[in-house]
Scaffold this active site. Structure first.
Site: not given
Ligand code: TXE
Length: 485
Positions: A150, A226, A230, A248, A287, A466
């Site tokens: 994205n 992602g 996943t 994340e 996101c 992060e």
């Protein structure tokens, strides 16, 4: 047809097995390049390169690492226009957005952690006459960075930068859906003089190269962005290996809009414009985008009309056109997924009050993946459209009557990444923020970013943080040394 190459040990190389997969341009629906379908053999080459480079890079003075990262940031800045165009072609986002957000932030990420390299410190614990402790924060070694489609280069560099700044060597895998800017980035690493083997970039699918990267015994930590599904699959593989990992993941973010955020005409217009931006930026493929809009009942009718008017005015078009404000969705598969939720919304009792239709453009974009920005009202909190991540230009809207009611809605999904609260009542904003189950809360703003701040979510939105020191500490191991006098 251009064939993208892997970047291993400082060189651009073909996949050992010579396998390639098609790369589609979202605006045209046509294959425009091919990318390596790398596998464990390519991975082993990258691991060997890391092993050669690891010791020297870790022992390099932080000032030297900083200088090299600054050169890389400069190289990205100088290639900004080329990167913006490549991102718009590969992802389908408007080129103006790719320039202002993706290119800009990719250079900023590297520059920020180039500075962090020389500012990173640790602590000592003084035991008085008995002795002293000091904490060494040493690089982990070979780390894996896996990023999504994205914000391709933006999220790719967001992981690579702190990993390098803290002295690690990196094997990075961009999404197979948007590989192009990572490929250009490889060239920029060569230009900037990044020592060979310090960064290695492998292209290919999650199954073919993502999974082996995650599971390789010499790769000691994984930083992943992602989907939540996943993320769970990755965690289930590496948790037993006791590797460090940061995930994340997805979001289903609420915006809580109170009447007192619109006390003046100017405030009203600004709030409408900002809420439209948070819901539909990047075609809703961030996101952090808000996909559930809650509006205080007194304000609801007026706000709804203004929001619909604002969304219907968005210029849908060719991502390479400077005037375009709403581009293509990233792939046919994603387009089908997002459109299926619009169909589901009507089955669940919702009413589409803006958009809802596929868009047929003319010319080169006739076969592109274009969808109108869509607003749906009349759904309940527990329906699938309000519970599941859609990750496209689709949001729901509903009124509320009390702080308690809207807090229940906001916290009422499995996700907890980013919420926004729009109100001029400071104590309410603080009260809401402390009770919202999210990693990030924006007050009267959205996507206002300070790279020093912790970034990440709770619940199904991820594990770890992060950004700033959080990232530098993720990519290092703390060792306590105790000296007895
Ligand atoms: O992500 P994936 P996708 C959400 C969004 C989207 C969904 C799936 O809802 O519809 O996730 O998107 C690699 N081991 N977000 O398919 O599959 C893969 O090759 C190791 C939110 O893009 O998670 C790619 O490089 N790696 C998200 C990366 O993981 C694997 C942004 C992401 O792919 C792997 C994007 C495996 N088993 C989508 N399987 C956000 N939080 O911003 C795949 N990969």
């Amino acid at each position: 047809m251009e064939k993208i190459q892997n970047y291993i040990n400082g060189e651009l190389v073909a996949p050992i097995d010579g396998q390639y997969i098609d790369n589609y341009e979202p605006a045209t629906g046509k294959v425009y390049s091919r990318i390596p379908e790398s596998n464990h053999q390519d991975l082993q080459q990258a691991v060997n390169a890391c092993k050669q480079a690891q010791k020297e890079w870790a022992n390099l003075a932080s000032e030297q690492r900083s200088i090299l990262l600054m050169k890389l940031a400069d190289a990205i800045e100088n290639a900004s226009e080329e990167l913006a165009k490549a991102e718009a072609i590969d992802n389908g986002k408007p080129i103006a957005l790719a320039r202002a957000v993706d290119s800009y932030r990719s250079a900023a990420n590297i520059r920020f952690f180039a500075n962090a390299a020389t500012q990173f410190s640790s602590e000592a614990h003084d035991m008085g006459a008995v002795g002293v402790n000091y904490t060494l924060r040493q690089p982990i070694g070979i780390v894996g960075c896996i990023s999504p489609w994205n914000l391709p280069l933006y999220l790719f560099t967001w992981k690579i930068a702190p990993a390098l700044a803290s002295g690690n060597v990196v094997i990075a895998k961009p999404s197979e859906i948007t590989p192009m800017t990572a490929y250009i980035f490889s060239r920029l690493c060569i230009e900037a003089g990044i020592p060979k083997g310090v960064i290695n970039i492998l292209h290919g699918s999650g199954q073919s190269i993502g999974s082996p990267l995650v599971e390789h015994p010499d790769v000691k930590a994984i930083s992943f962005t992602g989907g939540s599904a996943t993320g769970r699959a990755i965690a289930s593989k590496i948790a037993p290996m006791l590797k460090k990992y940061s995930l994340e993941l997805g979001g289903k973010n609420p915006a809580l809009i109170f009447e007192d955020s619109c006390n003046t005409e100017q405030d009203f217009d600004k709030t409408v414009s900002e809420v439209a931006r948070l819901a539909f930026s990047n075609q809703g493929q961030i996101c952090l985008c808000g996909s559930r809009l809650y509006i205080e009942r007194k304000l609801y009718p007026r706000f709804k009309v203004a929001l619909v008017k604002s969304i219907n005015a968005l210029k849908i078009g060719d991502p390479l056109n400077e005037e375009t404000q709403h581009g293509a969705l990233v792939s046919q598969a994603h387009f089908n997924k997002v459109y299926s939720y619009i169909e589901l919304a009507e089955q669940e009792g919702g009413t589409i009050i803006a958009g809802g239709n596929k868009v047929k453009l003319s010319g080169r974009c006739e076969q592109g993946y274009f969808l109108q920005p869509t607003i749906i009202e009349g759904l309940t909190i527990d329906c699938r459209v309000n519970q599941e991540e859609i990750f496209g230009p689709v949001c729901t809207i509903q009124p509320f009557d009390s702080d308690e009611e809207v807090l229940g809605y906001a916290n009422g999904t499995e996700y907890g990444l980013a919420a926004s609260v729009w109100s001029s009542n400071v104590s309410r904003c603080h009260q809401m923020s402390s009770q919202l189950e999210f990693g990030i809360v924006w007050i009267n703003s959205w996507l206002l970013r300070d790279l020093r701040t912790p970034f990440g979510g709770v619940k199904s939105s991820g594990v770890g943080r992060e950004g700033g020191l959080e990232a530098m500490r993720f990519f290092t191991e703390a060792k306590n040394v105790c000296i007895k006098y």
